[in-house]
Design an enzyme around this catalytic site. Structure first.
Site, PDB file in Angstrom:
ATOM      1  CB  ALA A   1      -7.697 -78.003  29.087  1.00 38.02           C
TER       2      ALA A   1
ATOM      3  CB  SER B   1      -0.367 -75.641  31.032  1.00 34.41           C
ATOM      4  OG  SER B   1       0.992 -75.703  30.617  1.00 34.41           O
TER       5      SER B   1
ATOM      6  CE  LYS C   1       3.189 -76.364  23.367  1.00 37.24           C
ATOM      7  NZ  LYS C   1       2.161 -77.373  23.681  1.00 37.24           N
TER       8      LYS C   1
ATOM      9  CG  ASN D   1       4.012 -72.655  30.652  1.00 38.63           C
ATOM     10  OD1 ASN D   1       3.400 -72.257  31.635  1.00 38.63           O
ATOM     11  ND2 ASN D   1       3.902 -73.889  30.204  1.00 38.63           N
TER      12      ASN D   1
ATOM     13  N   GLY E   1      -5.537 -89.178  30.051  1.00 46.79           N
ATOM     14  CA  GLY E   1      -5.352 -87.910  30.735  1.00 46.79           C
ATOM     15  C   GLY E   1      -6.222 -86.849  30.100  1.00 46.79           C
TER      16      GLY E   1
END
Length: 311
Positions: free
Chosen positions: A10, A259, A188, A196, A7
């Site tokens: 980025a 993202s 995180k 996000n 995958g």
């Protein structure tokens, strides 16, 4: 070391390129950018590493064309995990280590349906990296990785975690090992859930746009406090200044778009379950009051045209 990046977007292209530049044998498995990268190579513009330019790279459409490797880095979005049963086995031998560098929770458990748990490592990346165009990655900041074995008490898994962390550190990727995978996941998520989430819920906006409205910043802080409280209730310990430090770092991210907000803008599937769905179910099991987080979840689900979820 022979490394497969499963995958290569980025995230995968950044880490793969840093490792390849250091001399590791890196093989990229990608779908949408395969044709461009196979013809023109890969370029990473990094504020930390400088320009990394590979006119030719090992790139494949199928993992079956790569064969067994020493290390698999799973860097695709969690929305692609239904491809694991097809893509992962051809890359694995009895000695292969698999490291998921994916967002949120539930990924190691999905991999464990295919491989022994002692071969699985959980990693969390702290990085601002975006794909500018096919084969062109912009790395704005960060890049350090936290690692932990899926099985915290298994000596072989602990040794694998330490070995991979040493490999990253040697090659210019700051990495640190932990005993408990849930610890680094919540660490995180303290940032990922609010920032996000809010950038997504507010229509796919940038951090700069989010910070332009003080009420949004205060809302993010309150959500961070709730997520941190849940992590503490689950036995995870964080630095006392974690929230303040994350708020200050975020303020300087400028036009970075997280993202999931990018996925929303590009009409791609969003990683709802891994980042918000599964963690919120776990959070509610603690019995803590979560008004801000629950409201964010409702806003995200409304934005994604998902049915309302009972609390």
């Amino acid at each position: 070391m022979k490394i497969a990046v499963l995958g290569a977007g980025a995230l995968g292209c950044y880490y793969g390129s840093v490792l390849a530049q250091a001399g590791e044998d890196v093989h990229y498995i990608m779908r949408s950018d395969y044709t461009f990268v196979s013809q023109h190579g890969l370029q990473v513009n990094s504020r930390i590493q400088g320009l990394i330019n590979f006119p030719a790279v090992h790139v494949y459409k199928s993992s079956a064309d790569v064969g067994p490797v020493d290390l698999v880095l799973i860097t695709w979005k969690t929305t692609s995990n239904h491809f694991l049963s097809q893509a992962l086995p051809p890359l694995c031998s009895s000695n292969t280590i698999v490291l998921t560098l994916q967002n949120g929770m539930g990924n190691a458990e999905a991999i464990a349906q295919l491989l022994p748990q002692e071969k699985i490592l959980v990693g969390q990346c702290f990085i601002c990296s975006m794909k500018v165009s096919p084969g062109h990655i912009s790395h704005l900041s960060g890049g350090n990785i936290q690692l932990a074995p899926m099985l915290p008490s298994n000596q072989a898994a602990i040794s694998s975690s330490e070995y991979i962390a040493a490999l990253f550190n040697k090659n210019g990727i700051p990495a640190r090992t932990f005993e408990n995978a849930e610890q680094i996941q919540w660490y995180k998520l303290v940032w990922n859930i609010p920032f996000n989430g809010l950038c997504l819920a507010l229509g796919g906006i940038s951090i700069n746009t989010l910070y332009s409205i003080p009420a949004n910043v205060q809302r993010a802080r309150k959500i961070m406090e709730e997520v941190s409280a849940v992590a503490h209730a689950r036995g995870c310990k964080f630095p006392n200044n974690l929230i303040e430090s994350q708020m200050k770092k975020t303020e300087n991210m400028g036009e970075f778009i997280p993202s999931s907000a990018i996925d929303y803008n590009e009409h791609r599937p969003v990683e709802y379950e891994a980042i918000w769905g599964i963690p919120l179910k776990i959070a509610r099991s603690t019995g803590l009051a979560l008004p801000e987080w629950s409201q964010l979840d409702q806003d995200i689900r409304q934005r994604l045209n998902m049915p309302a979820q009972s609390s």
